[in-house]
Design a protein around this motif. Structure first.
Motif, PDB file in Angstrom:
ATOM      1  N   THR A   1     -30.311  -4.333  13.295  1.00  0.00           N
ATOM      2  CA  THR A   1     -31.115  -3.501  14.333  1.00  0.00           C
ATOM      3  C   THR A   1     -31.618  -2.595  13.465  1.00  0.00           C
ATOM      4  OG1 THR A   1     -28.997  -1.915  14.222  1.00  0.00           O
ATOM      5  CG2 THR A   1     -29.287  -3.405  16.006  1.00  0.00           C
ATOM      6  N   VAL A   2     -31.594  -2.536  11.909  1.00  0.00           N
ATOM      7  CA  VAL A   2     -32.322  -1.520  11.095  1.00  0.00           C
ATOM      8  C   VAL A   2     -33.079  -2.579   9.843  1.00  0.00           C
ATOM      9  CG1 VAL A   2     -32.133   0.169   9.014  1.00  0.00           C
ATOM     10  CG2 VAL A   2     -30.686   0.286  11.380  1.00  0.00           C
ATOM     11  N   ALA A   3     -34.221  -2.199   9.755  1.00  0.00           N
ATOM     12  CA  ALA A   3     -35.061  -3.085   8.598  1.00  0.00           C
ATOM     13  C   ALA A   3     -34.508  -2.628   7.499  1.00  0.00           C
ATOM     14  CB  ALA A   3     -36.537  -2.877   8.946  1.00  0.00           C
ATOM     15  N   GLY A   4     -34.553  -3.627   6.574  1.00  0.00           N
ATOM     16  CA  GLY A   4     -34.279  -3.080   4.962  1.00  0.00           C
ATOM     17  C   GLY A   4     -32.979  -4.099   4.630  1.00  0.00           C
ATOM     18  N   THR A   5     -32.709  -3.827   3.512  1.00  0.00           N
ATOM     19  CA  THR A   5     -31.775  -4.796   2.697  1.00  0.00           C
ATOM     20  C   THR A   5     -30.149  -4.322   3.105  1.00  0.00           C
ATOM     21  OG1 THR A   5     -31.726  -2.990   0.797  1.00  0.00           O
ATOM     22  CG2 THR A   5     -33.280  -4.973   0.660  1.00  0.00           C
ATOM     23  N   ASP A   6     -29.957  -3.246   3.588  1.00  0.00           N
ATOM     24  CA  ASP A   6     -28.553  -2.792   4.153  1.00  0.00           C
ATOM     25  C   ASP A   6     -27.789  -3.818   4.979  1.00  0.00           C
ATOM     26  OD1 ASP A   6     -28.963  -0.381   3.038  1.00  0.00           O
ATOM     27  OD2 ASP A   6     -29.337   1.022   4.662  1.00  0.00           O
ATOM     28  N   GLY A   7     -28.554  -4.780   5.914  1.00  0.00           N
ATOM     29  CA  GLY A   7     -27.784  -5.700   6.488  1.00  0.00           C
ATOM     30  C   GLY A   7     -27.416  -7.025   5.632  1.00  0.00           C
ATOM     31  N   ASN A   8     -28.087  -7.130   4.527  1.00  0.00           N
ATOM     32  CA  ASN A   8     -27.837  -8.378   3.539  1.00  0.00           C
ATOM     33  C   ASN A   8     -26.309  -8.359   3.223  1.00  0.00           C
ATOM     34  OD1 ASN A   8     -30.445  -8.947   4.108  1.00  0.00           O
ATOM     35  ND2 ASN A   8     -31.008  -8.311   2.177  1.00  0.00           N
ATOM     36  N   GLY A   9     -25.898  -9.645   2.750  1.00  0.00           N
ATOM     37  CA  GLY A   9     -24.521  -9.517   2.017  1.00  0.00           C
ATOM     38  C   GLY A   9     -23.359  -9.783   2.814  1.00  0.00           C
ATOM     39  N   PHE A  10     -23.495  -9.774   4.215  1.00  0.00           N
ATOM     40  CA  PHE A  10     -22.045  -9.848   4.749  1.00  0.00           C
ATOM     41  C   PHE A  10     -21.771 -11.358   5.076  1.00  0.00           C
ATOM     42  CE2 PHE A  10     -23.743  -5.678   6.390  1.00  0.00           C
ATOM     43  CZ  PHE A  10     -22.915  -5.011   5.923  1.00  0.00           C
ATOM     44  N   ALA A  11     -20.546 -11.723   4.439  1.00  0.00           N
ATOM     45  CA  ALA A  11     -20.082 -12.923   4.441  1.00  0.00           C
ATOM     46  C   ALA A  11     -19.908 -13.529   6.035  1.00  0.00           C
ATOM     47  CB  ALA A  11     -18.913 -13.080   3.602  1.00  0.00           C
ATOM     48  N   ALA A  12     -19.771 -14.882   6.020  1.00  0.00           N
ATOM     49  CA  ALA A  12     -19.337 -15.415   7.241  1.00  0.00           C
ATOM     50  C   ALA A  12     -17.918 -14.979   7.836  1.00  0.00           C
ATOM     51  CB  ALA A  12     -19.317 -16.866   7.373  1.00  0.00           C
TER      52      ALA A  12
END
Length: 385
Positions: A159-170
């Motif tokens: 819901t937020v653009a940017g890199t904060d949403g990256n890197g969460f593993a399955a």
């Protein structure tokens, strides 16, 4: 730094004011004043260092030199090497290139029922799922778990653009923010990736440099590099190779943060490059993550005894230099080079460095180096200069 940016940064420096500095402007103004007054009065006039007129000229020179700086900057903003921010955006538009906006990370969510049902169970578009923190992902489309089934996979976007949403593993996204009757659990089946901040000036300048290659329909290397980077600002280093006899084009890439792209990002880029306005009809385009060549880091460094007062600062700088080396090394086709590691650690303040790993290793043009384990950094102590 990619070859394209090296080419830009290596261009000769240009000055639209003949590289003048403030002292030159002052000297010229004083000389002009002395010459004019001497000619007008017929007497040789020399301004003393404490002369009020000299001080007035110096004050005026400061304003004139500031105006010259604006003139110099204005000229440089029409040149790719110097252009930045909004100036670069306006320069890029002449090549049909616009800055990529910040984009959110994506993933695939799997919703699971507590038990099979005789009717379909709807998953509304926009259903939110979160991690243990405050990062939320929302489903992109309406989906249904068919009667007699217990699961459905749904694409979702942060819901937020940017890199904060990256890197969460399955498996890390497991909290249903918007509960749905009969749905017992949810989880992400793929790692979250693809989130990017607004495109940097360097990345935009690189795409402007590559843009002419995109005009051709013959499928040049620069064209594929341009389109790959245009697909997402989250994409970092890209290499394109081709087998002309077989009619194949192979694209390998890594993410801007140096990580290996996941299947969804790979498939997304491959689909994008299959577009009719991008891919020549004769090309079979294949996209993949580069194969990795692993290396380790094990070094011992020493500090000059004369630098003992700043030993703690140097130790921190060395640790940062090793981290910077890992970033530098993570480029497709870049040989594993311990000499660069020594150079960076020495620049951080070390007197000398003993490196037992890595050893120099040639890396194929379509492969990338990858650090195995943690870097082992040993401080050997102070030594006489």
């Amino acid at each position: 730094m990619p070859d394209e940016m090296n080419a830009i940064k290596s261009l000769p420096d240009i000055s639209f004011i003949d590289n003048k500095d403030i002292d030159q402007v002052r000297q010229e103004m004083v000389a002009d004043y002395e010459s004019f007054i001497s000619e007008a009065t017929g007497q040789t006039v020399t301004l003393e260092r404490s002369s009020v007129h000299r001080m007035e000229l110096y004050a005026a020179a400061a304003q004139i030199y500031q105006a010259m700086q604006y003139i110099d900057r204005q000229g440089k903003q029409s040149i790719l090497k110097y252009s930045y921010s909004d100036f670069l955006d306006n320069l890029a538009i002449f090549k049909g290139v616009t800055r990529n906006p910040a984009t959110p990370a994506t993933t695939t969510l799997r919703f699971t029922l507590s038990a099979e049902r005789d009717t379909a169970t709807g998953i509304p578009q926009g259903t939110r799922v979160s991690t243990a923190g405050a990062i939320y992902f929302a489903t992109d489309v309406y989906a249904e778990i068919p009667a007699g089934s217990t699961t459905v996979d749904v694409p979702a976007t942060c819901t937020v653009a940017g890199t904060d949403g990256n890197g969460f593993a399955a498996g890390e996204l497991a909290t249903i923010v918007d509960p749905i009757p009969y749905v017992a659990s949810v989880t992400n089946t793929t790692a979250t990736e693809g989130g990017a901040e607004i495109e940097s000036d360097d990345d935009l300048a690189e795409r402007v440099f590559l843009a002419p290659g995109a005009y051709s329909t013959a499928g040049p290397e620069d064209g594929y590099l341009y389109h790959a980077k245009a697909y997402s600002a989250a994409i970092g280093d890209v290499v394109a190779t081709s087998n002309q006899a077989a009619g194949t084009v192979d694209i390998v890439f890594i993410m801007a943060d140096g990580s290996t792209p996941g299947e969804e990002m790979i498939e997304g880029l491959e689909g994008y490059l299959q577009g009719k306005t991008i891919r020549p009809m004769t090309d079979l385009v294949r996209v993949a993550a580069p194969q990795e060549v692993t290396y380790t880091i094990n070094l011992t460094y020493y500090i000059n005894r004369s630098d003992s007062a700043k030993a703690v600062t140097i130790q921190a700088a060395v640790a940062q230099a090793v981290a910077d080396y890992q970033t530098w090394q993570r480029a497709i086709g870049r040989d594993i080079n311990p000499s660069q590691l020594v150079h960076m650690v020495m620049d951080a303040g070390a007197k000398r460095v003993t490196v037992t790993a890595p050893t120099y290793t040639a890396v194929d043009a379509t492969k990338v180096s990858a650090l195995q384990g943690d870097a082992v950094i040993s401080y050997g102590g102070l030594e006489d200069d």
